[in-house]
Design a protein around this motif. Sequence first.
Motif, PDB file in Angstrom:
ATOM      1  N   ILE A  86      -2.533   0.551  -4.401  1.00  0.00           N
ATOM      2  CA  ILE A  86      -2.400  -0.731  -3.707  1.00  0.00           C
ATOM      3  C   ILE A  86      -2.093  -1.777  -4.765  1.00  0.00           C
ATOM      4  O   ILE A  86      -2.828  -1.911  -5.743  1.00  0.00           O
ATOM      5  CB  ILE A  86      -3.681  -1.100  -2.941  1.00  0.00           C
ATOM      6  CG1 ILE A  86      -3.983  -0.062  -1.872  1.00  0.00           C
ATOM      7  CG2 ILE A  86      -3.546  -2.496  -2.314  1.00  0.00           C
ATOM      8  CD1 ILE A  86      -5.298  -0.272  -1.148  1.00  0.00           C
ATOM      9  N   TYR A  92      -5.467  -1.833   6.558  1.00  0.00           N
ATOM     10  CA  TYR A  92      -5.432  -1.829   5.095  1.00  0.00           C
ATOM     11  C   TYR A  92      -5.567  -3.255   4.566  1.00  0.00           C
ATOM     12  O   TYR A  92      -6.358  -3.527   3.668  1.00  0.00           O
ATOM     13  CB  TYR A  92      -4.109  -1.252   4.572  1.00  0.00           C
ATOM     14  CG  TYR A  92      -4.002   0.245   4.580  1.00  0.00           C
ATOM     15  CD1 TYR A  92      -4.750   1.025   3.705  1.00  0.00           C
ATOM     16  CD2 TYR A  92      -3.111   0.890   5.424  1.00  0.00           C
ATOM     17  CE1 TYR A  92      -4.631   2.402   3.682  1.00  0.00           C
ATOM     18  CE2 TYR A  92      -2.982   2.275   5.409  1.00  0.00           C
ATOM     19  CZ  TYR A  92      -3.735   3.023   4.541  1.00  0.00           C
ATOM     20  OH  TYR A  92      -3.609   4.377   4.510  1.00  0.00           O
ATOM     21  N   MET A 117       0.852  -1.175   0.000  1.00  0.00           N
ATOM     22  CA  MET A 117       0.000   0.000   0.000  1.00  0.00           C
ATOM     23  C   MET A 117       0.900   1.240   0.000  1.00  0.00           C
ATOM     24  O   MET A 117       1.756   1.374   0.855  1.00  0.00           O
ATOM     25  CB  MET A 117      -0.891   0.039   1.247  1.00  0.00           C
ATOM     26  CG  MET A 117      -2.073  -0.901   1.224  1.00  0.00           C
ATOM     27  SD  MET A 117      -1.785  -2.649   1.465  1.00  0.00           S
ATOM     28  CE  MET A 117      -1.078  -2.788   3.051  1.00  0.00           C
ATOM     29  N   LYS A 167       3.224  -0.867   4.013  1.00  0.00           N
ATOM     30  CA  LYS A 167       2.631   0.435   3.705  1.00  0.00           C
ATOM     31  C   LYS A 167       3.738   1.470   3.746  1.00  0.00           C
ATOM     32  O   LYS A 167       4.699   1.357   4.508  1.00  0.00           O
ATOM     33  CB  LYS A 167       1.498   0.801   4.655  1.00  0.00           C
ATOM     34  CG  LYS A 167       1.962   1.108   6.068  1.00  0.00           C
ATOM     35  CD  LYS A 167       0.850   1.665   6.913  1.00  0.00           C
ATOM     36  CE  LYS A 167       1.429   1.994   8.289  1.00  0.00           C
ATOM     37  NZ  LYS A 167       0.519   2.717   9.128  1.00  0.00           N
TER      38      LYS A 167
END
Length: 91
Positions: free
Chosen positions: A82, A45, A25, A71
Amino acid sequence: MLPGCLFDAGLHRKLEGPLLVRMAMRVRRPKQTKLLHPKPDVDNYAKSVLDLLSGWAYTDDTQVVELEATKSWSSPGEPGEIQVFIEPLHD
């Protein structure tokens, strides 16, 4: 067909059996922030992405037996994204 959809990625049916999911991400960086890492937590996420793909890329997210998730901030001026890679695991 929408660009970037699963069919564009070569997925023409739901994956079966145990799966490895890798996701990265990249969160759009605000113009000003004191945060070293984006919010929310990486597991939030990951859970959202796994839930989204459940019933579409695979029958249920219980099939995911291995998960790698990262991330980070996107590069300045770049949008967030993503990336998801799903790999069947063989017994």
